[in-house]
Design a protein around this motif. Structure first.
Motif, short mmCIF file in Angstrom:
data_model
loop_
_atom_site.label_atom_id
_atom_site.label_comp_id
_atom_site.label_asym_id
_atom_site.label_seq_id
_atom_site.Cartn_x
_atom_site.Cartn_y
_atom_site.Cartn_z
N PHE A 188 65.91 -19.87 -18.65
CA PHE A 188 65.49 -18.47 -18.62
C PHE A 188 64.22 -18.31 -17.79
O PHE A 188 64.14 -17.41 -16.94
CB PHE A 188 65.23 -17.98 -20.05
CG PHE A 188 64.59 -16.62 -20.12
CD1 PHE A 188 65.34 -15.47 -19.96
CD2 PHE A 188 63.22 -16.49 -20.33
CE1 PHE A 188 64.75 -14.21 -20.01
CE2 PHE A 188 62.62 -15.25 -20.37
CZ PHE A 188 63.39 -14.10 -20.22
N LEU A 189 63.23 -19.17 -18.01
CA LEU A 189 61.99 -19.08 -17.25
C LEU A 189 62.26 -19.26 -15.76
O LEU A 189 61.70 -18.54 -14.91
CB LEU A 189 60.99 -20.12 -17.75
CG LEU A 189 60.51 -19.96 -19.20
CD1 LEU A 189 59.61 -21.13 -19.59
CD2 LEU A 189 59.77 -18.64 -19.39
N ALA A 190 63.09 -20.24 -15.42
CA ALA A 190 63.39 -20.50 -14.01
C ALA A 190 64.13 -19.32 -13.37
O ALA A 190 63.86 -18.94 -12.22
CB ALA A 190 64.21 -21.77 -13.87
N ALA A 191 65.05 -18.71 -14.12
CA ALA A 191 65.82 -17.59 -13.57
C ALA A 191 64.95 -16.39 -13.29
O ALA A 191 65.30 -15.55 -12.43
CB ALA A 191 66.94 -17.22 -14.55
N HIS A 192 63.81 -16.30 -13.99
CA HIS A 192 62.95 -15.12 -13.83
C HIS A 192 61.59 -15.47 -13.21
O HIS A 192 60.65 -14.69 -13.33
CB HIS A 192 62.78 -14.45 -15.20
CG HIS A 192 64.07 -13.91 -15.75
ND1 HIS A 192 64.66 -12.76 -15.27
CD2 HIS A 192 64.91 -14.40 -16.71
CE1 HIS A 192 65.79 -12.54 -15.93
NE2 HIS A 192 65.96 -13.52 -16.82
N ASP A 193 61.52 -16.62 -12.56
CA ASP A 193 60.32 -17.02 -11.81
C ASP A 193 59.07 -16.99 -12.68
O ASP A 193 58.02 -16.50 -12.29
CB ASP A 193 60.14 -16.11 -10.59
CG ASP A 193 59.11 -16.66 -9.61
OD1 ASP A 193 59.01 -17.89 -9.48
OD2 ASP A 193 58.39 -15.84 -8.98
N LEU A 194 59.19 -17.55 -13.88
CA LEU A 194 58.08 -17.60 -14.82
C LEU A 194 57.61 -19.05 -14.96
O LEU A 194 58.35 -19.89 -15.50
CB LEU A 194 58.51 -17.06 -16.19
CG LEU A 194 58.67 -15.55 -16.30
CD1 LEU A 194 59.42 -15.19 -17.57
CD2 LEU A 194 57.30 -14.88 -16.28
N PRO A 195 56.41 -19.39 -14.50
CA PRO A 195 55.92 -20.76 -14.63
C PRO A 195 55.71 -21.14 -16.09
O PRO A 195 55.08 -20.41 -16.86
CB PRO A 195 54.59 -20.73 -13.87
CG PRO A 195 54.69 -19.56 -12.95
CD PRO A 195 55.51 -18.55 -13.69
N TYR A 196 56.24 -22.30 -16.44
CA TYR A 196 56.06 -22.83 -17.79
C TYR A 196 54.78 -23.67 -17.84
O TYR A 196 54.48 -24.41 -16.91
CB TYR A 196 57.25 -23.70 -18.19
CG TYR A 196 57.08 -24.41 -19.52
CD1 TYR A 196 57.01 -23.67 -20.70
CD2 TYR A 196 56.94 -25.79 -19.58
CE1 TYR A 196 56.84 -24.30 -21.92
CE2 TYR A 196 56.77 -26.43 -20.81
CZ TYR A 196 56.72 -25.69 -21.97
OH TYR A 196 56.53 -26.31 -23.17
#
Length: 318
Positions: A188-196
Motif C-alpha cells: 500500500f505504501l509503495a503504491a501511493h509513494d509513501l516512504p516507510y
C-alpha cells in the motif's frame, strides 16, 4: 546506489548541551545549529510535535544552515492522533474554543479548527520547503492507529494535505508489520509513494514495531531509538538512554547499505537522545557506511567567520 544522509533527532536537548559536545563558546542557537550542520548533513526537528512552529523560526533554521543541509520535521501531535495540550494550540483558536483545560484529540475539535491547524502548520514550514531544506514531514502514528481502511484513508489525506511537501510514515502499532499485514502494508505504501520509516526500538511494548527496513518510495527513512530498559519512562533521558555498541552499529550499517541500494535517498536518524549518545552513534555509523563504500553525504564544512570590514576615512564601514 543511493545517497545516505546520517543525522540525529534534535540538536538542543538539555542533556546534549550539558555533555560537552558543543565546543566552548558555541552557546547561542545560531552557533549551535551552525556547528551541528558542519558535522552532519541532516537533522530531525522534534519540537514541532509538541508545539507548531512559527514561520519566523523556520526562516531562522533556513538562514542558519548551509545549502545542501536537510531538516526533517515531526508533525504536530494533533495531526497524528496524539493527545495535545490545549496550551499548544494557536492562541486565537484556543480562545475561540473557550480555553479548554483538558487534553484534546483531533476528534474533539470542529473540522474548521483542524483545517486551520493544518494550514498554519504547513504555511510556517514553507520557507524551508522553498529553500530546498525540507526533507520530509515525519508522521509518527500512535499505538491506537491500527491497520485498516480508515487508517489508510487518513494516510492518503495526510499525504495529499501536505503536498508539495512530502511525508514519511512511522507506525507505533506492531500489527502494521506483523506476518498478517506486513506485505499488504508495504505494498500500500509503495503504491501511493509513501516512504516507510523503519525503526529500531525496544520490543514487547504496545508501541513496539519490529525492525523492518523497506524502500516504499524513492526516499527511505530509518530511525534508531535504542533499547533502553526504561522505554516507558516519561523522563526523556531514561526513555532514550542507550548507546549503541560497535557490533550493533556494524550490523545496522550493513542493513542500511543494502536498503540504500533500493532508494534514491536514505535518511538515517539516531534518536537515542541522552547526552551525546546520539551524536556519537551517528558519527560512527556514517564512518562505517563510508567504509563499506556506501554513498554517504558529507556535511558542509563550517564557513569561516568573515574578517571585520576596514573603517572608512570618515569612521564608517563601507
Amino acid at each position: 546506489m543511493g545517497k545516505i544522509l546520517v543525522g540525529t533527532a534534535s540538536w538542543t536537548d538539555k542533556s546534549l548541551l550539558a555533555s560537552g559536545w558543543y565546543p566552548p563558546g558555541v552557546s547561542t542557537p545560531e552557533a549551535r545549529l551552525a556547528h551541528y550542520a558542519s558535522r552532519f548533513p541532516l537533522v530531525e526537528v522534534d519540537a514541532t510535535y509538541y508545539h507548531p512552529p512559527a514561520r519566523r523560526t523556520a526562516e531562522l533554521w533556513r538562514d542558519r544552515t548551509p545549502d545542501g543541509f536537510t531538516l526533517n520535521v515531526k508533525a504536530f501531535s494533533l495531526l497524528t492522533g496524539h493527545p495535545t495540550r490545549p496550551s499548544a494550540l494557536y492562541k486565537d483558536l484556543r480562545e475561540a474554543l473557550g480555553e479548554p483545560r483538558r487534553t484534546l484529540y483531533r476528534r474533539d475539535l470542529p473540522p474548521e479548527v483542524v483545517e486551520q491547524v493544518w494550514d498554519r502548520f504547513l504555511s510556517a514550514l514553507r520557507p524551508l520547503h522553498d529553500a530546498g531544506r525540507l526533507g520530509a514531514l515525519l508522521f509518527q502514528f500512535p499505538p491506537w492507529f491500527p491497520p485498516g481502511e480508515p487508517s489508510r484513508r487518513y494516510l492518503l489525506r495526510c499525504r495529499d494535505r501536505c503536498r508539495p511537501m512530502r511525508i514519511c510514515v512511522e507506525f507505533r502499532n506492531a500489527a502494521w508489520m506483523d506476518d498478517a499485514h506486513r506485505e499488504d502494508t508495504l505494498a500500500f505504501l509503495a503504491a501511493h509513494d509513501l516512504p516507510y520509516v523503519g525503526v529500531d526500538m525496544p520490543q514487547g511494548h504496545p508501541s513496539s514495531v519490529p525492525p523492518v527496513l523497506a524502500a516504499t518510495a524513492d526516499l527511505a527513512v530509518v530511525r534508531l531509538h535504542g533499547h533502553s530498559a526504561r522505554w516507558t519512562s516519561r523522563v526523556i533521558e531514561e526513555k532514550y538512554g542507550y548507546l549503541y555498541a560497535e557490533d550493533e552499529l556494524r550490523t545496522w550499517a550493513a542493513r542500511i547499505h543494502r536498503l540504500s541500494e533500493e532508494a534514491e535517498v536514505t535518511h538515517v536518524l539516531t534518536n537515542n537522545c541522552c547526552g551525546d549518545n546520539s551524536q556519537r552513534n551517528a558519527a560512527r555509523l556514517a564512518e562505517l557506511l563510508a567504509g563499506r563504500g556506501a554513498g554517504v553525504v558529507s556535511p558542509t564544512p563550517a564557513r569561516p567567520s568573515a574578517p571585520p570590514a576596514p573603517a572608512s576615512a570618515a569612521g564608517r564601514r563601507p
